[in-house]
Scaffold this active site. Structure first.
Site, PDB file in Angstrom:
ATOM      1  N   TYR A 175       0.855  -1.188   0.000  1.00 11.40           N
ATOM      2  CA  TYR A 175       0.000   0.000   0.000  1.00 11.40           C
ATOM      3  C   TYR A 175       0.888   1.235   0.000  1.00 11.40           C
ATOM      4  CZ  TYR A 175      -4.366   2.407   0.075  1.00 11.40           C
ATOM      5  OH  TYR A 175      -5.413   3.196  -0.293  1.00 11.40           O
ATOM      6  N   ARG A 228      -9.435   9.598  -8.701  1.00  9.83           N
ATOM      7  CA  ARG A 228      -8.520  10.375  -7.845  1.00  9.83           C
ATOM      8  C   ARG A 228      -7.670   9.404  -7.046  1.00  9.83           C
ATOM      9  NH1 ARG A 228      -7.415  12.048  -2.970  1.00  9.83           N
ATOM     10  NH2 ARG A 228      -9.005  10.659  -2.092  1.00  9.83           N
ATOM     11  N   LYS A 246      -6.019  -2.351  -0.553  1.00  9.34           N
ATOM     12  CA  LYS A 246      -6.873  -2.163   0.633  1.00  9.34           C
ATOM     13  C   LYS A 246      -7.386  -3.493   1.160  1.00  9.34           C
ATOM     14  CE  LYS A 246      -7.473   2.393   1.284  1.00  9.34           C
ATOM     15  NZ  LYS A 246      -7.436   3.124   2.555  1.00  9.34           N
ATOM     16  N   GLU A 317     -13.703   4.218  -2.496  1.00  6.27           N
ATOM     17  CA  GLU A 317     -12.282   4.540  -2.384  1.00  6.27           C
ATOM     18  C   GLU A 317     -11.817   5.372  -3.579  1.00  6.27           C
ATOM     19  OE1 GLU A 317      -8.919   4.647  -0.241  1.00  6.27           O
ATOM     20  OE2 GLU A 317     -10.607   3.363   0.349  1.00  6.27           O
ATOM     21  N   ASP A 318     -11.183   6.501  -3.298  1.00  4.87           N
ATOM     22  CA  ASP A 318     -10.521   7.334  -4.307  1.00  4.87           C
ATOM     23  C   ASP A 318     -11.457   7.778  -5.431  1.00  4.87           C
ATOM     24  OD1 ASP A 318      -8.264   7.269  -2.834  1.00  4.87           O
ATOM     25  OD2 ASP A 318      -7.100   5.997  -4.167  1.00  4.87           O
ATOM     26  N   ASP A 340     -13.818   5.790   2.634  1.00  4.51           N
ATOM     27  CA  ASP A 340     -12.605   5.784   3.440  1.00  4.51           C
ATOM     28  C   ASP A 340     -11.863   7.114   3.368  1.00  4.51           C
ATOM     29  OD1 ASP A 340     -10.731   4.419   5.136  1.00  4.51           O
ATOM     30  OD2 ASP A 340      -9.373   4.336   3.440  1.00  4.51           O
ATOM     31  N   ASP A 341     -11.903   7.788   2.221  1.00  7.37           N
ATOM     32  CA  ASP A 341     -11.201   9.064   2.088  1.00  7.37           C
ATOM     33  C   ASP A 341     -11.842  10.151   2.960  1.00  7.37           C
ATOM     34  OD1 ASP A 341      -9.398   8.147  -0.075  1.00  7.37           O
ATOM     35  OD2 ASP A 341     -11.282   7.949  -1.155  1.00  7.37           O
ATOM     36  N   ASN A 484      -0.513  11.750   0.372  1.00 10.95           N
ATOM     37  CA  ASN A 484       0.246  10.623  -0.179  1.00 10.95           C
ATOM     38  C   ASN A 484       0.459  10.834  -1.672  1.00 10.95           C
ATOM     39  OD1 ASN A 484       0.593   8.751   2.044  1.00 10.95           O
ATOM     40  ND2 ASN A 484      -1.623   8.536   2.036  1.00 10.95           N
TER      41      ASN A 484
END
Length: 638
Positions: A175, A228, A246, A317-318, A340-341, A484
């Site tokens: 990750y 993203r 993940k 996610e993203d 999660d973001d 990140n």
């Protein structure tokens, strides 16, 4: 069935002798079996020698491990076998069942693989040592990632065993920070399918498509549209590396069995011109769907997976900022899902801030007294602000009091009501009446924040002027550059400690090495990584049968994480636990989430008996990757 058994308390997860088996429940022999075994060994069940019985557990614990031949390092204790519908070479190419050279001679015969493997046998411990030796001979992090994912495709049990036993070394390889590069190269090194892809051409077929997934009991789905990916932007279908990474952490850190997870990409196209023009791009080489076409595709996907797996947890996610909050708002009240973001980052950051308050000797309930500058007004920045504001209200502050603690800064300066018509509904909550457009440095000078959080993906944004200005106004500034990968971090650990003369409390979204000052002081930065929270939330929500993930569940998850940090760790400047303890952290978070779900009437799968001994119940539900005996599933006709 897959190769796994759910067992063992969290405190016993590290075994001195990893062997090619898995123990049921806690691994203890039932009392009746112990007495019967003693009788066979020449002891009478009516013996007056009480010491015999008091020593039986130790005797059989030692007797369970062999030291000779192909069983060296393994147990011969009775273990219920798992029936599988494959045999011969099919087993060796199925990563859920493949054991490689750890297959014993009897198993090689009954599964028809004798002669298909080298003659020598070994066990899970030897396989782990051999792989780690090879891994450590490679310098490149991306090549190490490729080695690990190749193993993932060959032997999932060994793969997850290695992650658990070497979490600190391996987690950054599967990750952050390595997964970003892995996504960029995903198409060029694509080898074999993992997960599912849904496109516009699949509209009308998704309810049937989900039955193409061969495993019937999916508990957790991680889904992205690739718009993203970390700080790298639109990577389209190559964002599949994120759900895969993940879910590896869900399995290893959260104890969700690998046959119960599903990585998904919603391939709605890409606005990345380079990918669209790349003949080797693996996704749909068209512009992204917009508007109602996009949302209709997502909605069909959500209905399809919920129809086949009614209790599945879907983790978004993203997704890009313009979509992430909309999707969360639409589904969070009637689907088991979370972003999660937005929520995971928020809960993890909240835990770090609570730990930082403890580290500086402040009351954790003084969160509402802090002055918090958030650099970045995207889904992550606003999501963190929302979770922190909700926590302040949990501690007794009014909504207005909590809202006034925040100063949100984007590329155009401080969010102010003068441009409220350009903001999302969530951003507008934090727009200030005055000083709109003020630069980040000027915000720090004027409002003297106690906490500075970075979610901009702009590397080096927290420059020397900003950090020194903050340190001049606060005894122990809390500085969290959370972007990140590492190159996008707003500042490094070395910079933060140097510019504050070691006064700051620091955590980052990416890992940084310890920092030694000129005077000999050493500081140990910790990583504010969502992996401390999302595996435990997923474990707790799925084990108890929750119907939604509520704000209160996120708050108790953050509290459980913050309280896991020891006084010794806080004294070293660490605000998160050591990554090697991630299994215990996930267990603690899951228990907290389940208790909250029970208070809300959402623990639909648990009985009073389960709740009475919840810690052990959850520990026994956690997947622990070890080999189990396999037998061929046969149909008998008479």
């Amino acid at each position: 069935g897959p190769v796994h058994v759910e067992r063992r308390p969290a405190a016993m997860l590290a075994s001195a002798a990893r062997c090619a088996v898995a123990l049921g429940s806690s691994g203890r022999t039932p009392l009746g079996a112990r007495v019967a075994a003693a009788s066979c060994a020449g002891f009478s069940s009516k013996s007056s020698d009480d010491d015999v019985y008091s020593d039986l557990d130790d005797v059989y614990a030692k007797e369970g491990i062999s030291h000779d031949g192909e069983w060296a390092g393994c147990t011969r204790r009775f273990l219920p076998p798992i029936k599988i519908a494959v045999r011969g070479s099919e087993i060796l190419t199925n990563p859920l069942f493949n054991k490689g050279m750890a297959m014993k001679s009897g198993e090689r015969d009954r599964l028809r693989v004798r002669g298909l493997l080298p003659p020598r046998t070994n066990n899970l411990e030897i396989q782990t040592e051999r792989f780690m030796k090879s891994l450590r001979q490679v310098d490149s992090m991306i090549l190490k990632n490729i080695m690990l994912e190749d193993l993932h495709d060959r032997n999932e049990t060994l793969y997850h065993r290695i992650i658990i036993d070497h979490m600190e070394e391996v987690a950054p390889l599967i990750y952050t920070p390595t997964v970003g590069q892995a996504c960029k190269e995903f198409g060029s090194r694509y080898r074999r399918p993992r997960g599912m892809y849904f496109t516009e051409d699949d509209r009308g077929h998704m309810a049937a498509m989900v039955y193409n997934w061969p495993l019937p009991d999916v508990h957790v789905i991680v889904v992205t549209d690739g718009s993203r990916i970390l700080g790298l932007g639109d990577l389209g279908a190559q964002g599949m590396g994120i759900p895969i990474g993940k879910l590896s952490l869900y399995c290893a850190a959260g104890g969700i069995a690998p046959h119960r997870v599903l990585p998904v990409v919603l391939d709605v196209g890409t606005d990345n011109e380079i990918l669209c023009n790349d003949p080797f791009y693996i996704g749909v080489p068209k512009r992204r769907l917009k508007g109602k076409e996009y949302y209709h595709l997502v909605d069909e996907f959500m209905q399809a997976v919920r129809h086949r797996w009614p209790n599945v947890l879907v983790q978004f996610e993203d997704f890009s900022s313009d979509k992430a909050q909309n999707l969360l708002d639409k589904y969070r009240e009637d689907h088991l899902c979370f972003n999660d973001d937005i929520q995971g980052t928020g809960a993890t950051t909240l835990a770090g801030v609570l730990g930082a308050l403890r580290a500086k000797g402040a009351d954790v309930n003084s969160l509402g007294d802090q002055r918090i500058v958030v650099a970045g007004a995207g889904s992550a920045g606003i999501g963190v602000a929302q979770v922190l504001m909700q926590a302040m209200m949990e501690q007794g502050r009014t909504e207005e009091e909590a809202k006034n603690a925040f100063y949100i800064v984007d590329q155009d300066g401080l969010l102010g009501k003068d441009r409220i018509d350009q903001m999302s509904r969530e951003q507008a909550v934090f727009a200030r009446d005055e000083d709109g457009g003020l630069s980040l440095l000027d915000v720090v000078k004027k409002f003297k924040p106690t906490i500075l959080l970075g979610m901009t993906t702009v590397g080096g944004l927290f420059d020397e002027n900003i950090v020194k200005e903050m340190a001049s106004n606060v005894d122990r500034p809390i500085i969290f550059p959370l972007s990140n990968p590492t190159t996008n971090a707003e500042c490094t650990a070395e910079q933060a400690f140097e510019w504050t003369d070691g006064k700051c409390i620091f955590a980052a979204g990416s890992p940084f090495d310890p920092v030694t000052m000129e005077d000999g002081r050493t500081f140990y930065p910790t990583q504010c990584n969502n992996m401390y929270v999302f595996p435990g939330i997923g474990l707790g929500a799925t084990v108890c049968g929750a119907k939604t993930v509520t704000d209160r569940m996120l708050y108790v998850a953050a509290e459980a994480l913050a309280n896991f940090v020891t006084k010794e760790e806080l004294a070293e400047g660490k605000v998160f636990p050591h990554i090697a303890n991630i299994r215990e952290v996930s267990h603690r978070v899951a228990v907290a989430v389940i208790r909250e779900a029970a208070k809300e009437g959402q623990a639909t799968k648990l009985t009073e008996k389960d709740m009475a001994n919840l810690e052990d119940f959850v520990a026994k539900k956690m997947y622990d990757p070890e080999y189990v005996p396999l037998i061929e599933k046969r149909t008998v006709r008479i």
